[in-house]
Each structure stands twice: as structure tokens, then as C-alpha cells.
Design an enzyme around this catalytic site. Structure first.
Site, PDB file in Angstrom:
ATOM      1  N   TYR A  54     119.830  19.248  62.500  1.00  0.00           N
ATOM      2  CA  TYR A  54     119.390  19.724  60.989  1.00  0.00           C
ATOM      3  C   TYR A  54     120.455  19.850  60.119  1.00  0.00           C
ATOM      4  O   TYR A  54     120.105  19.562  58.847  1.00  0.00           O
ATOM      5  CB  TYR A  54     118.806  21.053  61.261  1.00  0.00           C
ATOM      6  CG  TYR A  54     117.143  20.767  61.952  1.00  0.00           C
ATOM      7  CD1 TYR A  54     116.050  20.575  61.150  1.00  0.00           C
ATOM      8  CD2 TYR A  54     116.843  21.161  63.189  1.00  0.00           C
ATOM      9  CE1 TYR A  54     114.761  20.325  61.424  1.00  0.00           C
ATOM     10  CE2 TYR A  54     115.666  20.977  63.748  1.00  0.00           C
ATOM     11  CZ  TYR A  54     114.632  20.732  62.895  1.00  0.00           C
ATOM     12  OH  TYR A  54     113.223  20.345  63.116  1.00  0.00           O
ATOM     13  N   GLN A  87     104.030  19.577  54.143  1.00  0.00           N
ATOM     14  CA  GLN A  87     104.396  19.511  55.628  1.00  0.00           C
ATOM     15  C   GLN A  87     106.120  19.333  55.805  1.00  0.00           C
ATOM     16  O   GLN A  87     106.491  19.333  56.713  1.00  0.00           O
ATOM     17  CB  GLN A  87     103.755  18.542  56.528  1.00  0.00           C
ATOM     18  CG  GLN A  87     102.182  18.838  56.553  1.00  0.00           C
ATOM     19  CD  GLN A  87     101.647  17.648  57.299  1.00  0.00           C
ATOM     20  OE1 GLN A  87     101.499  17.722  58.397  1.00  0.00           O
ATOM     21  NE2 GLN A  87     100.935  16.718  56.459  1.00  0.00           N
ATOM     22  N   ASN A  88     106.519  18.904  54.649  1.00  0.00           N
ATOM     23  CA  ASN A  88     107.844  18.321  54.694  1.00  0.00           C
ATOM     24  C   ASN A  88     108.994  19.575  54.570  1.00  0.00           C
ATOM     25  O   ASN A  88     108.571  20.565  53.900  1.00  0.00           O
ATOM     26  CB  ASN A  88     108.168  17.297  53.432  1.00  0.00           C
ATOM     27  CG  ASN A  88     107.335  16.314  53.736  1.00  0.00           C
ATOM     28  OD1 ASN A  88     106.930  16.014  54.810  1.00  0.00           O
ATOM     29  ND2 ASN A  88     107.389  15.339  52.681  1.00  0.00           N
ATOM     30  N   VAL A  89     110.061  19.433  54.940  1.00  0.00           N
ATOM     31  CA  VAL A  89     110.887  20.550  55.036  1.00  0.00           C
ATOM     32  C   VAL A  89     112.102  20.093  53.979  1.00  0.00           C
ATOM     33  O   VAL A  89     112.947  20.830  53.649  1.00  0.00           O
ATOM     34  CB  VAL A  89     111.776  20.612  56.596  1.00  0.00           C
ATOM     35  CG1 VAL A  89     110.812  21.275  57.397  1.00  0.00           C
ATOM     36  CG2 VAL A  89     112.351  19.488  56.854  1.00  0.00           C
ATOM     37  N   ASP A  90     111.901  19.027  53.285  1.00  0.00           N
ATOM     38  CA  ASP A  90     112.885  18.750  52.170  1.00  0.00           C
ATOM     39  C   ASP A  90     112.309  19.560  51.020  1.00  0.00           C
ATOM     40  O   ASP A  90     111.334  20.040  51.026  1.00  0.00           O
ATOM     41  CB  ASP A  90     113.077  17.207  51.916  1.00  0.00           C
ATOM     42  CG  ASP A  90     111.519  16.487  51.451  1.00  0.00           C
ATOM     43  OD1 ASP A  90     110.991  17.131  50.562  1.00  0.00           O
ATOM     44  OD2 ASP A  90     111.108  15.669  51.844  1.00  0.00           O
ATOM     45  N   HIS A 105     105.830  23.846  56.977  1.00  0.00           N
ATOM     46  CA  HIS A 105     106.726  23.751  58.225  1.00  0.00           C
ATOM     47  C   HIS A 105     108.107  24.260  57.932  1.00  0.00           C
ATOM     48  O   HIS A 105     108.930  24.002  58.604  1.00  0.00           O
ATOM     49  CB  HIS A 105     106.867  22.319  58.598  1.00  0.00           C
ATOM     50  CG  HIS A 105     105.275  21.961  59.209  1.00  0.00           C
ATOM     51  ND1 HIS A 105     105.043  20.607  59.171  1.00  0.00           N
ATOM     52  CD2 HIS A 105     104.140  22.742  59.470  1.00  0.00           C
ATOM     53  CE1 HIS A 105     103.778  20.545  59.838  1.00  0.00           C
ATOM     54  NE2 HIS A 105     103.185  21.947  59.997  1.00  0.00           N
ATOM     55  N   GLY A 170     100.627  10.593  52.441  1.00  0.00           N
ATOM     56  CA  GLY A 170     101.781  10.101  53.300  1.00  0.00           C
ATOM     57  C   GLY A 170     101.819  11.112  54.899  1.00  0.00           C
ATOM     58  O   GLY A 170     102.850  11.574  55.115  1.00  0.00           O
ATOM     59  N   THR A 171     100.564  11.417  55.134  1.00  0.00           N
ATOM     60  CA  THR A 171     100.601  12.067  56.533  1.00  0.00           C
ATOM     61  C   THR A 171      99.596  11.421  57.365  1.00  0.00           C
ATOM     62  O   THR A 171      98.416  10.992  56.842  1.00  0.00           O
ATOM     63  CB  THR A 171     100.026  13.673  56.103  1.00  0.00           C
ATOM     64  OG1 THR A 171     100.114  14.228  57.523  1.00  0.00           O
ATOM     65  CG2 THR A 171      99.034  13.769  55.337  1.00  0.00           C
ATOM     66  N   SER A 172      99.959  11.351  58.659  1.00  0.00           N
ATOM     67  CA  SER A 172      99.223  10.657  59.603  1.00  0.00           C
ATOM     68  C   SER A 172      98.012  11.575  60.000  1.00  0.00           C
ATOM     69  O   SER A 172      97.156  10.964  60.940  1.00  0.00           O
ATOM     70  CB  SER A 172     100.130  10.256  60.937  1.00  0.00           C
ATOM     71  OG  SER A 172     100.560  11.717  61.279  1.00  0.00           O
TER      72      SER A 172
HETATM   73  P1  NAD Z   1     104.101  11.487  60.160  1.00  0.00           P
HETATM   74  O1  NAD Z   1     105.685  11.161  60.346  1.00  0.00           O
HETATM   75  O2  NAD Z   1     103.462  11.844  61.148  1.00  0.00           O
HETATM   76  O3  NAD Z   1     103.373  10.357  59.396  1.00  0.00           O
HETATM   77  C1  NAD Z   1     103.937   9.977  58.275  1.00  0.00           C
HETATM   78  C2  NAD Z   1     102.841   9.245  57.343  1.00  0.00           C
HETATM   79  O4  NAD Z   1     103.274   8.673  56.313  1.00  0.00           O
HETATM   80  C3  NAD Z   1     102.358   7.964  58.171  1.00  0.00           C
HETATM   81  O5  NAD Z   1     100.869   7.914  58.066  1.00  0.00           O
HETATM   82  C4  NAD Z   1     102.607   6.692  57.370  1.00  0.00           C
HETATM   83  O6  NAD Z   1     101.844   5.630  57.452  1.00  0.00           O
HETATM   84  C5  NAD Z   1     103.020   7.256  56.050  1.00  0.00           C
HETATM   85  N1  NAD Z   1     103.989   6.632  55.166  1.00  0.00           N
HETATM   86  C6  NAD Z   1     105.114   5.816  55.592  1.00  0.00           C
HETATM   87  N2  NAD Z   1     105.580   5.332  54.439  1.00  0.00           N
HETATM   88  C7  NAD Z   1     104.934   5.882  53.338  1.00  0.00           C
HETATM   89  C8  NAD Z   1     104.918   5.613  52.004  1.00  0.00           C
HETATM   90  N3  NAD Z   1     106.036   4.982  51.441  1.00  0.00           N
HETATM   91  N4  NAD Z   1     104.239   6.422  51.046  1.00  0.00           N
HETATM   92  C9  NAD Z   1     103.132   7.090  51.713  1.00  0.00           C
HETATM   93  N5  NAD Z   1     102.932   7.219  52.941  1.00  0.00           N
HETATM   94  C10 NAD Z   1     103.896   6.480  54.026  1.00  0.00           C
HETATM   95  O7  NAD Z   1     104.284  12.580  59.152  1.00  0.00           O
HETATM   96  P2  NAD Z   1     103.828  14.032  59.022  1.00  0.00           P
HETATM   97  O8  NAD Z   1     102.099  13.867  59.285  1.00  0.00           O
HETATM   98  O9  NAD Z   1     103.954  14.572  57.620  1.00  0.00           O
HETATM   99  O10 NAD Z   1     104.316  15.050  60.287  1.00  0.00           O
HETATM  100  C11 NAD Z   1     105.679  14.755  60.550  1.00  0.00           C
HETATM  101  C12 NAD Z   1     106.164  16.123  60.739  1.00  0.00           C
HETATM  102  O11 NAD Z   1     107.545  16.090  60.665  1.00  0.00           O
HETATM  103  C13 NAD Z   1     105.859  17.061  59.257  1.00  0.00           C
HETATM  104  O12 NAD Z   1     105.074  18.212  59.616  1.00  0.00           O
HETATM  105  C14 NAD Z   1     107.425  17.433  59.194  1.00  0.00           C
HETATM  106  O13 NAD Z   1     107.508  18.933  59.403  1.00  0.00           O
HETATM  107  C15 NAD Z   1     108.447  16.881  59.683  1.00  0.00           C
HETATM  108  N6  NAD Z   1     109.209  15.703  58.842  1.00  0.00           N
HETATM  109  C16 NAD Z   1     109.617  16.025  57.806  1.00  0.00           C
HETATM  110  C17 NAD Z   1     110.232  15.023  57.053  1.00  0.00           C
HETATM  111  C18 NAD Z   1     110.479  15.528  55.729  1.00  0.00           C
HETATM  112  O14 NAD Z   1     110.821  16.837  55.295  1.00  0.00           O
HETATM  113  N7  NAD Z   1     110.679  14.819  54.611  1.00  0.00           N
HETATM  114  C19 NAD Z   1     110.610  14.036  57.381  1.00  0.00           C
HETATM  115  C20 NAD Z   1     110.151  13.569  58.761  1.00  0.00           C
HETATM  116  C21 NAD Z   1     109.340  14.418  59.650  1.00  0.00           C
END
Ligand code: NAD
Length: 229
Positions: A54, A87-90, A105, A170-172
Site C-alpha cells: 500500500y 470501489q477505488n481506493v484512489d 472500499h 470500469g467494474t467487472s
Molecule cells: P476489476 O479489476 O475487477 O475490474 C476492472 C474492470 O475495468 C474490468 O471489467 C475491465 O474490463 C475494466 N477496464 C479496464 N480498462 C478500462 C478502461 N480503460 N475503461 C473502463 N473500464 C476498463 O475492478 P473492480 O471491479 O473495481 O474490483 C477491484 C477491486 O480492487 C476494487 O474494488 C478496489 O477496491 C480494488 N482496486 C482499486 C484500484 C484503484 O483504487 N484504482 C485499482 C485496482 C484494484
């Protein structure tokens, strides 16, 4: 009256800011096994590794910048009453200028002692070191790991229920319970999903914009603005 637009974002929205998602990496998050660095078991097994992971993410965030998708959502506050649930921590939504952001998160720039989830302190982009503590209790990142509850979930579901337009970016939709928020979007409320890859979506009233966030989000905002009287 501006319409209420609720936006649920995941790691994909920050991908074009250079912060990688982990599903795209086959379960690795920046070369680390996700379960080693983002689970409660991982923390119990090797807390120093988790802290270092982290710390690296925080340093990376310091030099990252909001991209066109974060900025478009912030700028659209002129036209819509926008609530971002991420869901992002950024902190890229905040840095883009969004005024209402809920972090499901947790947040990289915050920490808390292991004994008290409510004693949350701001640490900015500074490292958390092994031994850093409050009243003898080690500091840990203020993030939700696999195996932990999501305390903001009920509040988030209530916000989704107020949506007049709902967008998922951008979430799976693989990470529960956050993915379940889709089910709280009211019937008849237009739902948009923006992702460059196929997403397993179970509602049939979703408009899928298969594009990266920097292109798909401005396109969606233009579409809904044109449709809003
Ligand atoms: P995920 O990693 O499960 O899914 C990411 C999704 O983003 C995928 O469906 C992918 O196809 C899509 N994607 C990839 N490039 C893209 C783009 N340029 N534009 C739009 N979509 C795009 O992510 P999640 O469902 O958010 O789960 C991961 C967990 O991990 C999160 O809940 C979070 O807590 C953590 N996480 C956070 C960060 C961050 O804060 N930036 C980064 C990675 C993981």
C-alpha cells in the site's frame, strides 16, 4: 431541477491514469497476488508486505492524474446532481473536482489503528511503517480487504435507490457485495454500463457502451444531456 445521476465506478476508470486493475492482470495486482496483499489473511500472515504494497500504491497515486473520465463526471455537475460511489481506493474523483464521493472500499490516503475502525486519520501520501501506532495499536491502511465487511454498503444502496439515471464504469461486477448495488437501481431508471470488455451483467435493461472510460463516459454524458429536457 437537475436530475440525480449516480455513478458506480471500479478500477477500470483509473486504468487510463496508469493505475492498473487487477482482474485484467489474471488475479495479480501490480505483480502481487491479490490474496497476499488485499485480504485479512494476507495481513495476518505478513503485515510488513501488505504495508509495503500500500505504500507503493500511495506513492504511485501521488504522481497519477485524473483522466478524461474523472474530469467529465466532475464537470457534469453543472448539468446533473451527481453522486459518485467508487470501489477505488484512489482519490482521482476528488482531485478531478467531484463534490460527492463515497469510497466503498476505503481510501489510500487514510489509516487507522487495528483496534478501532472508527479512528480514521489522514496520512496524505506518507508511508505507514511497521511500528507506527496509536496508543500501542499498529496503524493499517484504511481499506476494505477481502474477508472484511463493507460498512458503507447500506448507505450506498440507499443512494442508488435515489438514482434517476445510473451509470456503472470500469467494474467487472465480480466483487461482491459492491456489484449487488446494480439491483438497487429503480425500475425504469436508465442504466448505462461502460467497459471496453464484456461484463457479466444480469439485468436486461442496461445500455452497454463497450468502450474505455475516457471515451465512453463523455459519450454517455452527452447522450443523457441530449435526452434530458
Ligand atoms: P476489476 O479489476 O475487477 O475490474 C476492472 C474492470 O475495468 C474490468 O471489467 C475491465 O474490463 C475494466 N477496464 C479496464 N480498462 C478500462 C478502461 N480503460 N475503461 C473502463 N473500464 C476498463 O475492478 P473492480 O471491479 O473495481 O474490483 C477491484 C477491486 O480492487 C476494487 O474494488 C478496489 O477496491 C480494488 N482496486 C482499486 C484500484 C484503484 O483504487 N484504482 C485499482 C485496482 C484494484
Amino acid at each position: 431541477m437537475r436530475k440525480r445521476l449516480v455513478v458506480l465506478t471500479g478500477a477500470g476508470i483509473s486504468a487510463e491514469s496508469g493505475i492498473r486493475t487487477f482482474r485484467d492482470m489474471g488475479g495479480l495486482w501490480e505483480e502481487y497476488d491479490v490474496m497476499e496483499v488485499a485480504s485479512i489473511e494476507g495481513w495476518q500472515k505478513n503485515p510488513q508486505l501488505v504495508l509495503e504494497f500500500y505504500n507503493q500504491r500511495r506513492r504511485q497515486l501521488k504522481s497519477a492524474k485524473p483522466n478524461a473520465a474523472h474530469l467529465a463526471i466532475a464537470n457534469a455537475e453543472n448539468d446533473f446532481d451527481i453522486y459518485v460511489i467508487t470501489q477505488n481506493v484512489d482519490n482521482l474523483h476528488e482531485r478531478a473536482g467531484s463534490s460527492k464521493v463515497m469510497h466503498l472500499h476505503g481510501e489510500l490516503t487514510k489509516a487507522r489503528p487495528v483496534n478501532n475502525p472508527n479512528n480514521i486519520i489522514d496520512i496524505g501520501y506518507n508511508d505507514i511503517k511497521w511500528g507506527d501506532n496509536i496508543d500501542g495499536y499498529q496503524l493499517r491502511p484504511h481499506v476494505v480487504w477481502f474477508g472484511e465487511d463493507v460498512p458503507m454498503l447500506t448507505e450506498a444502496a440507499k443512494i442508488v435507490q435515489t438514482a434517476e439515471i445510473f451509470a456503472v464504469v470500469g467494474t467487472s461486477l465480480n466483487v461482491y457485495p459492491a456489484a449487488g448495488l446494480l439491483d438497487y437501481a429503480p425500475k425504469g431508471c436508465p442504466i448505462y454500463l461502460i467497459d471496453p470488455n464484456d461484463v457479466n451483467v444480469w439485468r436486461n435493461d442496461v445500455t452497454f457502451i463497450k468502450d474505455k472510460a475516457s471515451v465512453g463516459v463523455p459519450a454517455m454524458l452527452k447522450m443523457i444531456k441530449d435526452e434530458t429536457p
